[in-house]
Motif scaffolding. Structure first.
Motif, short mmCIF file in Angstrom:
data_model
loop_
_atom_site.label_atom_id
_atom_site.label_comp_id
_atom_site.label_asym_id
_atom_site.label_seq_id
_atom_site.Cartn_x
_atom_site.Cartn_y
_atom_site.Cartn_z
N PRO A 94 0.83 -1.22 0.00
CA PRO A 94 0.00 0.00 0.00
C PRO A 94 0.86 1.26 0.00
CG PRO A 94 0.01 -1.02 2.18
CD PRO A 94 0.70 -1.98 1.26
N SER A 95 0.33 2.31 -0.62
CA SER A 95 1.01 3.61 -0.60
C SER A 95 -0.03 4.70 -0.45
CB SER A 95 1.83 3.83 -1.86
OG SER A 95 1.00 4.08 -2.98
N SER A 96 0.42 5.84 0.00
CA SER A 96 -0.47 6.98 0.22
C SER A 96 0.09 8.20 -0.49
CB SER A 96 -0.62 7.27 1.73
OG SER A 96 -1.15 6.16 2.41
N PRO A 97 -0.31 8.41 -1.75
CA PRO A 97 0.21 9.57 -2.48
C PRO A 97 -0.19 10.87 -1.80
CG PRO A 97 -1.61 8.56 -3.67
CD PRO A 97 -1.27 7.64 -2.55
N ARG A 98 0.70 11.86 -1.85
CA ARG A 98 0.48 13.13 -1.16
C ARG A 98 0.15 14.23 -2.17
NH1 ARG A 98 2.65 13.40 3.89
NH2 ARG A 98 1.43 15.32 3.98
N TYR A 99 -1.05 14.17 -2.70
CA TYR A 99 -1.47 15.17 -3.67
C TYR A 99 -1.48 16.57 -3.08
CZ TYR A 99 -2.99 11.53 -6.95
OH TYR A 99 -3.02 10.47 -7.82
N GLU A 100 -1.71 16.66 -1.76
CA GLU A 100 -1.81 17.98 -1.14
C GLU A 100 -0.47 18.72 -1.10
OE1 GLU A 100 -1.01 15.13 2.30
OE2 GLU A 100 -2.07 15.14 0.37
N LEU A 101 0.63 17.99 -1.31
CA LEU A 101 1.95 18.62 -1.30
C LEU A 101 2.31 19.20 -2.67
CD1 LEU A 101 4.01 16.02 0.78
CD2 LEU A 101 2.89 18.13 1.56
N ARG A 102 1.54 18.89 -3.68
CA ARG A 102 1.83 19.38 -5.04
C ARG A 102 1.28 20.79 -5.19
NH1 ARG A 102 -0.82 15.75 -9.41
NH2 ARG A 102 -2.66 16.77 -8.57
N PRO A 103 2.13 21.76 -5.53
CA PRO A 103 1.67 23.15 -5.60
C PRO A 103 0.78 23.46 -6.80
CG PRO A 103 3.99 23.01 -6.21
CD PRO A 103 3.59 21.64 -5.72
N ARG A 104 0.90 22.72 -7.88
CA ARG A 104 0.09 23.02 -9.06
C ARG A 104 -1.22 22.24 -9.04
NH1 ARG A 104 0.09 18.63 -12.17
NH2 ARG A 104 1.91 17.25 -12.25
N GLU A 105 -2.15 22.65 -9.89
CA GLU A 105 -3.41 21.95 -10.04
C GLU A 105 -3.21 20.65 -10.81
OE1 GLU A 105 -6.36 24.37 -11.81
OE2 GLU A 105 -6.44 25.81 -10.14
N SER A 106 -4.13 19.72 -10.61
CA SER A 106 -4.06 18.44 -11.31
C SER A 106 -4.21 18.65 -12.81
CB SER A 106 -5.15 17.50 -10.81
OG SER A 106 -5.17 16.31 -11.56
N ARG A 107 -3.43 17.89 -13.58
CA ARG A 107 -3.55 17.92 -15.04
C ARG A 107 -4.54 16.88 -15.55
NH1 ARG A 107 3.01 18.04 -15.70
NH2 ARG A 107 3.32 20.25 -15.22
#
Length: 277
Positions: A238-251
């Motif tokens: 299992p892994s937990s991606p940290r989307y909240e750490l990404r400064p740009r908006e999702s592509r």
């Protein structure tokens, strides 16, 4: 029995740096492959975190970054880090897309390897959603005998809405095509470890055909499908991606992504069934 390691300080060979073990060991090289397009705000921090994690893991490694025609200063950042890390920058000024970048990283690792049965290619994103802290578990399972180790993402409210929508539909629309081939609950993520001998077998099997011709999540699924038939053992963690750490908006564009996943899953499944043994 575990093997004790002692790692020397960085030594310089020309303009490149590498960590050299102080004695011979049974472990191979870990190639960390990172496709990157306009990720100047995160790629430097990612590389520095990788350095810290790999220092603790104490394995010889080389970071391969495919700079996919970035125009935001990514190239300058990569150039500065190549002086202090075992880093090789591939790609250039032309934007070729995520799938071709992933394909190039696979081939680069296959060309560089000296011990394909020992060596691994670890793929991850440059936008900091894949956590370097998840690498030790991937490496542990790889060294335990897994030819492919898939980090299966755990869906959470922290995911951006486009990613949640696409993940929700992706499993259902690709189930009939991918489940008979791939032993994974999440064939769409980037973070994985592949034994380089499996990559070499795939290149030999598919010849001049690109190993990855899709884009985005479809590219990740396509690579896993092509490799799974050559893997003796596939594991997951299992892994937990940290989307909240990404400064740009999702592509991600979830509806367009869903249509492409359905179309590519059907095409990939057919290609695998027609491939020579």
């Amino acid at each position: 029995a575990q093997v004790a390691w002692a790692v020397r300080v960085i030594v310089f060979e020309g303009e490149r740096a590498s960590f050299q073990p102080s004695n011979r060991i049974p472990f191979g090289m870990l190639y960390i492959g990172i496709p990157s397009h306009n990720e100047a705000s995160t790629v430097g921090l990612l590389l520095w975190r990788l350095r810290s994690v790999m220092h603790e893991v104490a394995r010889e490694y080389e970071i391969l970054v495919f700079d996919d025609g970035s125009t935001d200063g990514t190239a300058d950042i990569l150039g500065s880090y190549s002086e202090v890390l075992p880093l090789t920058v591939l790609g250039g000024s032309t934007h070729v897309g995520y799938g071709r970048a992933l394909d190039a990283l696979v081939r680069a690792a296959a060309e560089r390897t000296r011990y394909p049965r020992r060596d691994a290619l670890i793929t991850m994103q440059a936008d900091f959603t894949d956590r370097p802290e998840d690498l030790p578990e991937l490496i542990k399972r790889f060294e335990g005998g897994g030819d492919i180790v898939v980090a299966e993402r755990q869906l959470s409210p922290a995911w951006p809405r486009p990613a949640r929508i696409l993940q929700h539909f992706a499993t259902y629309i690709t189930r009939s095509y991918l489940q008979p081939i791939v032993d994974s609950k999440d064939p769409f993520g980037t973070l994985r470890a592949y034994r380089v001998s499996v990559l070499r077998d795939a290149i030999k099997k598919w010849g001049d055909q690109p190993l990855v011709a899709s884009h985005g999540w479809s590219a990740n699924a396509e690579l896993l499908v092509r490799m799974s038939g050559l893997s003796r053992r596939t594991e997951s963690t299992p892994s937990s991606p940290r989307y909240e750490l990404r400064p740009r908006e999702s592509r991600l564009r979830p509806w367009r992504g869903a249509v492409e996943l359905f179309q590519r899953a059907r095409a990939i499944s057919g290609a695998v069934k027609r491939a020579p043994a």
